[in-house]
Design a protein around this motif. Structure first.
Motif, PDB file in Angstrom:
ATOM      1  N   PHE A   8       9.344  16.377 -14.523  1.00 52.53           N
ATOM      2  CA  PHE A   8       9.401  14.942 -14.272  1.00 52.53           C
ATOM      3  C   PHE A   8       8.792  14.570 -12.920  1.00 52.53           C
ATOM      4  N   GLY A   9       9.127  15.289 -11.867  1.00 55.69           N
ATOM      5  CA  GLY A   9       8.583  14.986 -10.540  1.00 55.69           C
ATOM      6  C   GLY A   9       7.070  15.093 -10.510  1.00 55.69           C
ATOM      7  N   GLU A  10       6.537  16.120 -11.151  1.00 55.22           N
ATOM      8  CA  GLU A  10       5.082  16.283 -11.222  1.00 55.22           C
ATOM      9  C   GLU A  10       4.452  15.114 -11.983  1.00 55.22           C
ATOM     10  N   PHE A  11       5.115  14.709 -13.051  1.00 56.70           N
ATOM     11  CA  PHE A  11       4.645  13.602 -13.887  1.00 56.70           C
ATOM     12  C   PHE A  11       4.525  12.321 -13.070  1.00 56.70           C
ATOM     13  N   VAL A  12       5.566  11.981 -12.327  1.00 63.28           N
ATOM     14  CA  VAL A  12       5.577  10.742 -11.548  1.00 63.28           C
ATOM     15  C   VAL A  12       4.553  10.802 -10.420  1.00 63.28           C
ATOM     16  N   ARG A  13       4.573  11.881  -9.661  1.00 64.02           N
ATOM     17  CA  ARG A  13       3.635  11.990  -8.533  1.00 64.02           C
ATOM     18  C   ARG A  13       2.184  11.990  -9.003  1.00 64.02           C
ATOM     19  N   SER A  14       1.922  12.643 -10.133  1.00 64.30           N
ATOM     20  CA  SER A  14       0.557  12.694 -10.656  1.00 64.30           C
ATOM     21  C   SER A  14       0.106  11.338 -11.181  1.00 64.30           C
ATOM     22  N   LEU A  15       0.994  10.615 -11.831  1.00 62.12           N
ATOM     23  CA  LEU A  15       0.641   9.294 -12.345  1.00 62.12           C
ATOM     24  C   LEU A  15       0.479   8.269 -11.224  1.00 62.12           C
ATOM     25  N   GLY A  16       1.039   8.560 -10.063  1.00 62.24           N
ATOM     26  CA  GLY A  16       0.947   7.633  -8.935  1.00 62.24           C
ATOM     27  C   GLY A  16      -0.484   7.263  -8.594  1.00 62.24           C
ATOM     28  N   VAL A  17      -1.407   8.186  -8.766  1.00 65.82           N
ATOM     29  CA  VAL A  17      -2.811   7.918  -8.444  1.00 65.82           C
ATOM     30  C   VAL A  17      -3.417   6.888  -9.390  1.00 65.82           C
ATOM     31  N   PHE A  18      -2.840   6.733 -10.590  1.00 68.97           N
ATOM     32  CA  PHE A  18      -3.344   5.772 -11.560  1.00 68.97           C
ATOM     33  C   PHE A  18      -2.690   4.398 -11.429  1.00 68.97           C
ATOM     34  N   HIS A  19      -1.736   4.265 -10.524  1.00 74.66           N
ATOM     35  CA  HIS A  19      -1.072   2.977 -10.298  1.00 74.66           C
ATOM     36  C   HIS A  19      -2.123   1.976  -9.805  1.00 74.66           C
ATOM     37  N   PRO A  20      -2.061   0.730 -10.280  1.00 71.80           N
ATOM     38  CA  PRO A  20      -3.073  -0.259  -9.856  1.00 71.80           C
ATOM     39  C   PRO A  20      -3.165  -0.421  -8.342  1.00 71.80           C
ATOM     40  N   ASN A  21      -2.090  -0.194  -7.638  1.00 76.67           N
ATOM     41  CA  ASN A  21      -2.095  -0.377  -6.196  1.00 76.67           C
ATOM     42  C   ASN A  21      -2.151   0.930  -5.412  1.00 76.67           C
ATOM     43  N   ALA A  22      -2.505   2.019  -6.078  1.00 76.25           N
ATOM     44  CA  ALA A  22      -2.637   3.298  -5.380  1.00 76.25           C
ATOM     45  C   ALA A  22      -3.813   3.227  -4.411  1.00 76.25           C
ATOM     46  N   ALA A  23      -3.737   4.012  -3.366  1.00 70.01           N
ATOM     47  CA  ALA A  23      -4.785   4.027  -2.348  1.00 70.01           C
ATOM     48  C   ALA A  23      -6.111   4.484  -2.949  1.00 70.01           C
ATOM     49  N   LEU A  24      -7.173   3.829  -2.575  1.00 73.25           N
ATOM     50  CA  LEU A  24      -8.500   4.170  -3.066  1.00 73.25           C
ATOM     51  C   LEU A  24      -8.848   5.616  -2.724  1.00 73.25           C
ATOM     52  N   GLU A  25      -8.432   6.081  -1.551  1.00 68.18           N
ATOM     53  CA  GLU A  25      -8.709   7.458  -1.136  1.00 68.18           C
ATOM     54  C   GLU A  25      -8.088   8.460  -2.116  1.00 68.18           C
ATOM     55  N   ASP A  26      -6.882   8.167  -2.607  1.00 69.02           N
ATOM     56  CA  ASP A  26      -6.212   9.041  -3.566  1.00 69.02           C
ATOM     57  C   ASP A  26      -6.955   9.058  -4.902  1.00 69.02           C
TER      58      ASP A  26
END
Length: 145
Positions: free
Chosen positions: A101-119
């Protein structure tokens, strides 16, 4: 008077690899327009509901296996796709063949609309470098023939 082993109905069932949504939310940064804050706990809770469905779709152990990942993407657990394999490998940070679950959330974080462009750029580079590694191996294989 309740038994020590009784739980409330509002308490979530915790699977292998479960991590506290509050901790996950605080560790998954996004750049919201107003300020640099993190993913919300309610977003992590919603991801947990999705994670439970995915992680128990074939093997009921609370972990997402590659076949379950393939099933979620293609509605076919036997569908093979190099891109999907690479995404699975990127999500499987611990390299143990499953996504917790932790890997799932952290990995999906990069696809969040407001994730940092650098990520987002770093994620794209990882995907491109995999393709480049694959091409190098394929060329080497062809030269050996």
């Amino acid at each position: 008077m309740g038994c020590i082993c009784s739980t409330s109905s509002s308490e979530k069932v915790k699977t292998q690899g479960y991590e506290d949504p509050t901790v996950l939310a605080s560790e998954t940064p996004c750049e919201y327009p107003s300020s640099s804050i993190t993913v919300t706990v309610s977003e992590v809770d919603a991801l947990y509901e999705l994670y439970l469905k995915l992680s128990n779709s074939i093997i009921e152990d609370g972990l997402i296996h590659k076949e379950e990942f393939q099933l979620a993407l293609f509605r076919n657990k036997n569908e093979k796709n190099l891109f999907a394999d690479r995404i699975f490998d990127l999500f499987d940070v611990k390299r143990n063949g499953v996504i917790e679950f932790g890997e799932f959330v952290r990995s999906l974080g990069v696809f969040h609309p407001n994730a940092a462009l650098e990520d987002k750029i770093a994620c794209k580079i990882k995907l491109i470098s995999y393709k480049s590694d694959f091409l190098k191996c394929f060329r080497a294989y062809c030269l050996l023939k």
